[in-house]
Design an enzyme around this catalytic site. Structure first.
Site, PDB file in Angstrom:
ATOM      1  N   ARG A   1     -15.695  -4.122 -28.481  1.00 32.88           N
ATOM      2  CA  ARG A   1     -14.761  -2.736 -28.151  1.00 32.88           C
ATOM      3  C   ARG A   1     -13.556  -3.083 -28.612  1.00 32.88           C
ATOM      4  O   ARG A   1     -13.018  -4.061 -28.116  1.00 32.88           O
ATOM      5  CB  ARG A   1     -15.290  -2.285 -26.960  1.00 32.88           C
ATOM      6  CG  ARG A   1     -16.698  -1.940 -26.710  1.00 32.88           C
ATOM      7  CD  ARG A   1     -16.945  -1.005 -25.348  1.00 32.88           C
ATOM      8  NE  ARG A   1     -16.345   0.447 -25.514  1.00 32.88           N
ATOM      9  CZ  ARG A   1     -16.495   1.113 -24.520  1.00 32.88           C
ATOM     10  NH1 ARG A   1     -16.997   0.898 -23.308  1.00 32.88           N
ATOM     11  NH2 ARG A   1     -16.097   2.405 -24.546  1.00 32.88           N
TER      12      ARG A   1
ATOM     13  N   ARG B   1     -24.973   7.904 -21.816  1.00 37.20           N
ATOM     14  CA  ARG B   1     -25.103   9.201 -22.687  1.00 37.20           C
ATOM     15  C   ARG B   1     -26.390   9.298 -23.622  1.00 37.20           C
ATOM     16  O   ARG B   1     -26.720  10.215 -23.712  1.00 37.20           O
ATOM     17  CB  ARG B   1     -23.801   9.546 -23.344  1.00 37.20           C
ATOM     18  CG  ARG B   1     -22.462   9.737 -22.380  1.00 37.20           C
ATOM     19  CD  ARG B   1     -21.577  10.675 -22.613  1.00 37.20           C
ATOM     20  NE  ARG B   1     -20.404  10.439 -21.779  1.00 37.20           N
ATOM     21  CZ  ARG B   1     -20.115  11.263 -20.731  1.00 37.20           C
ATOM     22  NH1 ARG B   1     -21.267  11.663 -20.157  1.00 37.20           N
ATOM     23  NH2 ARG B   1     -19.213  10.768 -19.947  1.00 37.20           N
TER      24      ARG B   1
ATOM     25  N   SER C   1      -9.465   4.893 -30.324  1.00 39.70           N
ATOM     26  CA  SER C   1      -9.452   5.180 -28.714  1.00 39.70           C
ATOM     27  C   SER C   1      -8.232   5.789 -28.320  1.00 39.70           C
ATOM     28  O   SER C   1      -6.994   4.985 -28.272  1.00 39.70           O
ATOM     29  CB  SER C   1      -9.753   3.762 -28.036  1.00 39.70           C
ATOM     30  OG  SER C   1      -9.927   4.304 -26.777  1.00 39.70           O
ATOM     31  N   SER C   2      -8.327   6.940 -27.610  1.00 39.79           N
ATOM     32  CA  SER C   2      -7.102   7.600 -27.073  1.00 39.79           C
ATOM     33  C   SER C   2      -6.677   6.660 -25.834  1.00 39.79           C
ATOM     34  O   SER C   2      -5.538   6.947 -25.357  1.00 39.79           O
ATOM     35  CB  SER C   2      -7.470   8.948 -26.875  1.00 39.79           C
ATOM     36  OG  SER C   2      -8.327   9.089 -25.723  1.00 39.79           O
ATOM     37  N   GLN C   3      -7.538   5.999 -25.253  1.00 45.61           N
ATOM     38  CA  GLN C   3      -7.345   5.404 -24.146  1.00 45.61           C
ATOM     39  C   GLN C   3      -6.226   4.334 -24.433  1.00 45.61           C
ATOM     40  O   GLN C   3      -5.466   3.780 -23.316  1.00 45.61           O
ATOM     41  CB  GLN C   3      -8.715   4.532 -23.686  1.00 45.61           C
ATOM     42  CG  GLN C   3      -9.604   5.403 -23.177  1.00 45.61           C
ATOM     43  CD  GLN C   3     -10.844   4.684 -22.731  1.00 45.61           C
ATOM     44  OE1 GLN C   3     -10.887   3.457 -22.889  1.00 45.61           O
ATOM     45  NE2 GLN C   3     -11.688   5.271 -21.782  1.00 45.61           N
TER      46      GLN C   3
ATOM     47  N   LYS D   1     -15.495  10.462 -13.627  1.00 41.36           N
ATOM     48  CA  LYS D   1     -15.051   8.949 -13.827  1.00 41.36           C
ATOM     49  C   LYS D   1     -13.759   9.025 -14.233  1.00 41.36           C
ATOM     50  O   LYS D   1     -12.765   8.076 -13.726  1.00 41.36           O
ATOM     51  CB  LYS D   1     -16.121   8.548 -14.591  1.00 41.36           C
ATOM     52  CG  LYS D   1     -15.799   6.943 -15.201  1.00 41.36           C
ATOM     53  CD  LYS D   1     -16.271   6.454 -16.317  1.00 41.36           C
ATOM     54  CE  LYS D   1     -15.709   7.223 -17.473  1.00 41.36           C
ATOM     55  NZ  LYS D   1     -15.995   6.797 -18.754  1.00 41.36           N
TER      56      LYS D   1
ATOM     57  N   ARG E   1      -8.384   7.142 -13.600  1.00 38.01           N
ATOM     58  CA  ARG E   1      -6.907   7.296 -13.470  1.00 38.01           C
ATOM     59  C   ARG E   1      -6.250   7.484 -12.130  1.00 38.01           C
ATOM     60  O   ARG E   1      -5.040   7.003 -11.899  1.00 38.01           O
ATOM     61  CB  ARG E   1      -6.835   8.618 -14.085  1.00 38.01           C
ATOM     62  CG  ARG E   1      -6.847   8.351 -15.764  1.00 38.01           C
ATOM     63  CD  ARG E   1      -6.900   9.781 -16.411  1.00 38.01           C
ATOM     64  NE  ARG E   1      -6.984   9.444 -17.979  1.00 38.01           N
ATOM     65  CZ  ARG E   1      -8.012   9.187 -18.737  1.00 38.01           C
ATOM     66  NH1 ARG E   1      -9.060   8.881 -18.213  1.00 38.01           N
ATOM     67  NH2 ARG E   1      -7.921   8.987 -20.008  1.00 38.01           N
TER      68      ARG E   1
ATOM     69  N   ARG F   1     -22.757   4.931 -31.379  1.00 36.27           N
ATOM     70  CA  ARG F   1     -23.497   6.155 -30.637  1.00 36.27           C
ATOM     71  C   ARG F   1     -24.126   6.959 -32.092  1.00 36.27           C
ATOM     72  O   ARG F   1     -25.278   7.614 -31.938  1.00 36.27           O
ATOM     73  CB  ARG F   1     -22.635   7.148 -30.025  1.00 36.27           C
ATOM     74  CG  ARG F   1     -22.632   6.663 -28.734  1.00 36.27           C
ATOM     75  CD  ARG F   1     -21.692   7.433 -27.771  1.00 36.27           C
ATOM     76  NE  ARG F   1     -21.622   7.028 -26.653  1.00 36.27           N
ATOM     77  CZ  ARG F   1     -20.819   7.391 -25.480  1.00 36.27           C
ATOM     78  NH1 ARG F   1     -19.820   8.294 -25.646  1.00 36.27           N
ATOM     79  NH2 ARG F   1     -20.742   7.067 -24.228  1.00 36.27           N
TER      80      ARG F   1
ATOM     81  N   GLU G   1     -17.358  12.398 -26.533  1.00 38.13           N
ATOM     82  CA  GLU G   1     -18.256  11.990 -25.517  1.00 38.13           C
ATOM     83  C   GLU G   1     -19.430  12.995 -25.087  1.00 38.13           C
ATOM     84  O   GLU G   1     -20.381  12.759 -24.932  1.00 38.13           O
ATOM     85  CB  GLU G   1     -17.638  11.479 -24.083  1.00 38.13           C
ATOM     86  CG  GLU G   1     -16.964  12.819 -23.431  1.00 38.13           C
ATOM     87  CD  GLU G   1     -16.537  12.604 -22.322  1.00 38.13           C
ATOM     88  OE1 GLU G   1     -16.221  13.212 -21.281  1.00 38.13           O
ATOM     89  OE2 GLU G   1     -15.302  11.727 -22.519  1.00 38.13           O
TER      90      GLU G   1
END
Length: 446
Positions: A132, A398, A178-180, A30, A35, A357, A326
């Site tokens: 989020r 997950r 978040s690294s995003q 994914k 990306r 989580r 993750e």
């Protein structure tokens, strides 16, 4: 929802009757697929994505890009074999509405793309998407001159008012949640007039392998990127402006989605082979080779793929998962079945993922008789005899696969909403059933 409909949503997790021995072909990544879609959409020429993942998150990304004017044709590759998507870049435009679902990559990667479009682009999604973190991207884009209406929430829903161009330049972002946030700015940066210099100014940056993935993929399509690893300043990434090249890209299998199948070998003392496991990769899932070996298995990487073999015993582990957060739910499930305690550290940011989580794993594992406590940045797991019961997933893929791992050794585990696995792994129940009983492949999975 009625009680009968709730019950119909419960999937009886199959118990293993012996050691598994299977070859499991895992669909594409994914993270790589989404990306690749963004980079192909921003390229100066058409490109191909071979063996892309077809899941909720990737289809949301593809449809979002289509609403902005990008052509994405789904079919077979240029050689007439295998599934492939042809991406045809076009002038980005609004007005448009993007449905992000609950996909972090869509809600974070596409606002910078929308800033390059002509016209307003509204972003909306599932109720959980409103909770989020998105403020880092919003603030950074505003600092770069982009107008965004979010009613000062720092979260969805919001509207990006694209003007067809972004000047770019230096920008600071706190990406500790978040690294995003970093990846989002880097992916579109070659199209910014001045490129971009992204400075992370927060605390520890999680999931660094995902940023390395972004950098590697940018370079593969011709972008010039300097990183801390390439001699640059700590926590600073620079991308110079320039045209991106259309590529013929083969998507790697999703190594994080291979986790439950490798865990099955560990839990049952069996053997599972994942074909096409890459020798070199930036995917966080590659860390499973070391982590699961430390928990009692062994692995071998050959031309046939990665073969993981369980020893029949599971050992506890003390591990920092900050770069591979993750993987935490699956590791926690295995740890709950181990012969000694485990401590999973460095993953405080998981409280802000598809669900909290850490809280969810604690509640659901303890609900089956476990002894799990949350720490400031992770979990401490003391193995106890477990019993059956309903394992809630909170719409988190997950969590669902972690429950399936537990079900191998604990009869009577029922997974609520196993269909949420379609977010990144289509037909997980079918793959799982086929692994446990190859003769059942293609049979109904309940």
């Amino acid at each position: 929802m009625t009680e009968s409909s709730v019950q119909s949503d419960l999937w009886p997790a199959p118990s293993a009757t012996g050691a598994v021995d299977a070859v499991v072909t895992v669909p594409g990544s994914k993270s790589v697929t989404n990306r690749a879609l963004v980079l192909a959409a921003l390229s100066s020429e058409p490109g191909w994505l071979r063996r892309p993942l077809r899941s909720r998150d990737t289809l949301l990304m593809a449809e979002a890009l289509r609403t902005l004017g990008v052509g994405i044709d789904e079919g077979v590759g240029p050689d007439g074999t295998g599934e492939a998507w042809r991406v045809l870049p076009a002038g980005l435009h609004g007005p448009a509405t993007v449905d992000v679902g609950n996909a972090g990559t869509v809600m974070r990667f596409l606002p910078p793309v929308a800033a390059l479009a002509h016209g307003p682009v509204r972003f909306d999604g599932d109720p959980r998407s409103y909770e989020r973190p998105l403020g880092g991207v919003i603030t950074a884009l505003r600092d770069l001159g982009v107008r965004i209406d979010d009613d000062d929430r720092g979260a969805l829903p919001m509207t990006v008012h694209g003007t067809g161009a972004v000047d770019g330049g230096r920008v600071e972002v706190d990406a500790s949640s978040s690294s995003q946030f970093v990846s989002a700015l880097l992916l579109s940066a070659p199209r910014f007039n001045q490129g971009v210099e992204v400075r992370h100014v927060g605390s520890t940056l999680p999931s660094m392998p995902h940023i390395r993935m972004t950098v590697d993929m940018l370079r593969s399509v011709g972008a010039q990127v300097s990183t801390p690893q390439s001699g640059g300043e700590p926590n600073v990434w620079r991308v110079t402006p320039g045209a991106l090249l259309g590529r013929d890209l083969v998507i790697e299998p999703d190594l994080s989605n291979a986790q439950p199948f490798l865990a099955a070998a560990l839990v049952t003392g069996g053997r599972v082979t994942i074909p096409d496991w890459p020798e070199r990769t930036t995917q966080p899932g590659d860390a499973l080779r070391e982590i699961f070996t430390g928990m009692g298995g062994s692995c071998e990487l050959t031309d046939a793929g990665l073969t993981f073999t369980g020893s029949g015993r599971i050992h506890g582990i003390d591990v920092d998962l900050g770069e591979v957060g993750e993987l935490t739910p699956g590791i926690a499930a295995v740890a709950a079945l181990a012969d000694s305690p485990s401590t999973l550290r460095g993953v405080a940011h998981l409280r802000l993922h598809e669900t909290d989580r850490l809280a969810a794993l604690t509640k659901e594992l303890n609900g089956l008789g476990g002894d799990v406590t949350e720490t400031a940045d992770g979990l401490h797991i003391r193995p106890r005899p477990l019993h059956g019961g309903v394992f809630h997933t909170y719409d988190d893929h997950r969590l669902a696969t972690a429950a399936a791992i537990l079900g191998l050794a604990v009869p009577g585990v029922e997974v609520e909403n196993v269909a949420t696995t379609a977010k990144t792994l289509p037909d997980f129940p079918g793959l799982w059933t086929a692994m446990l009983d190859p003769s059942a492949a293609g049979a109904p999975t309940g």
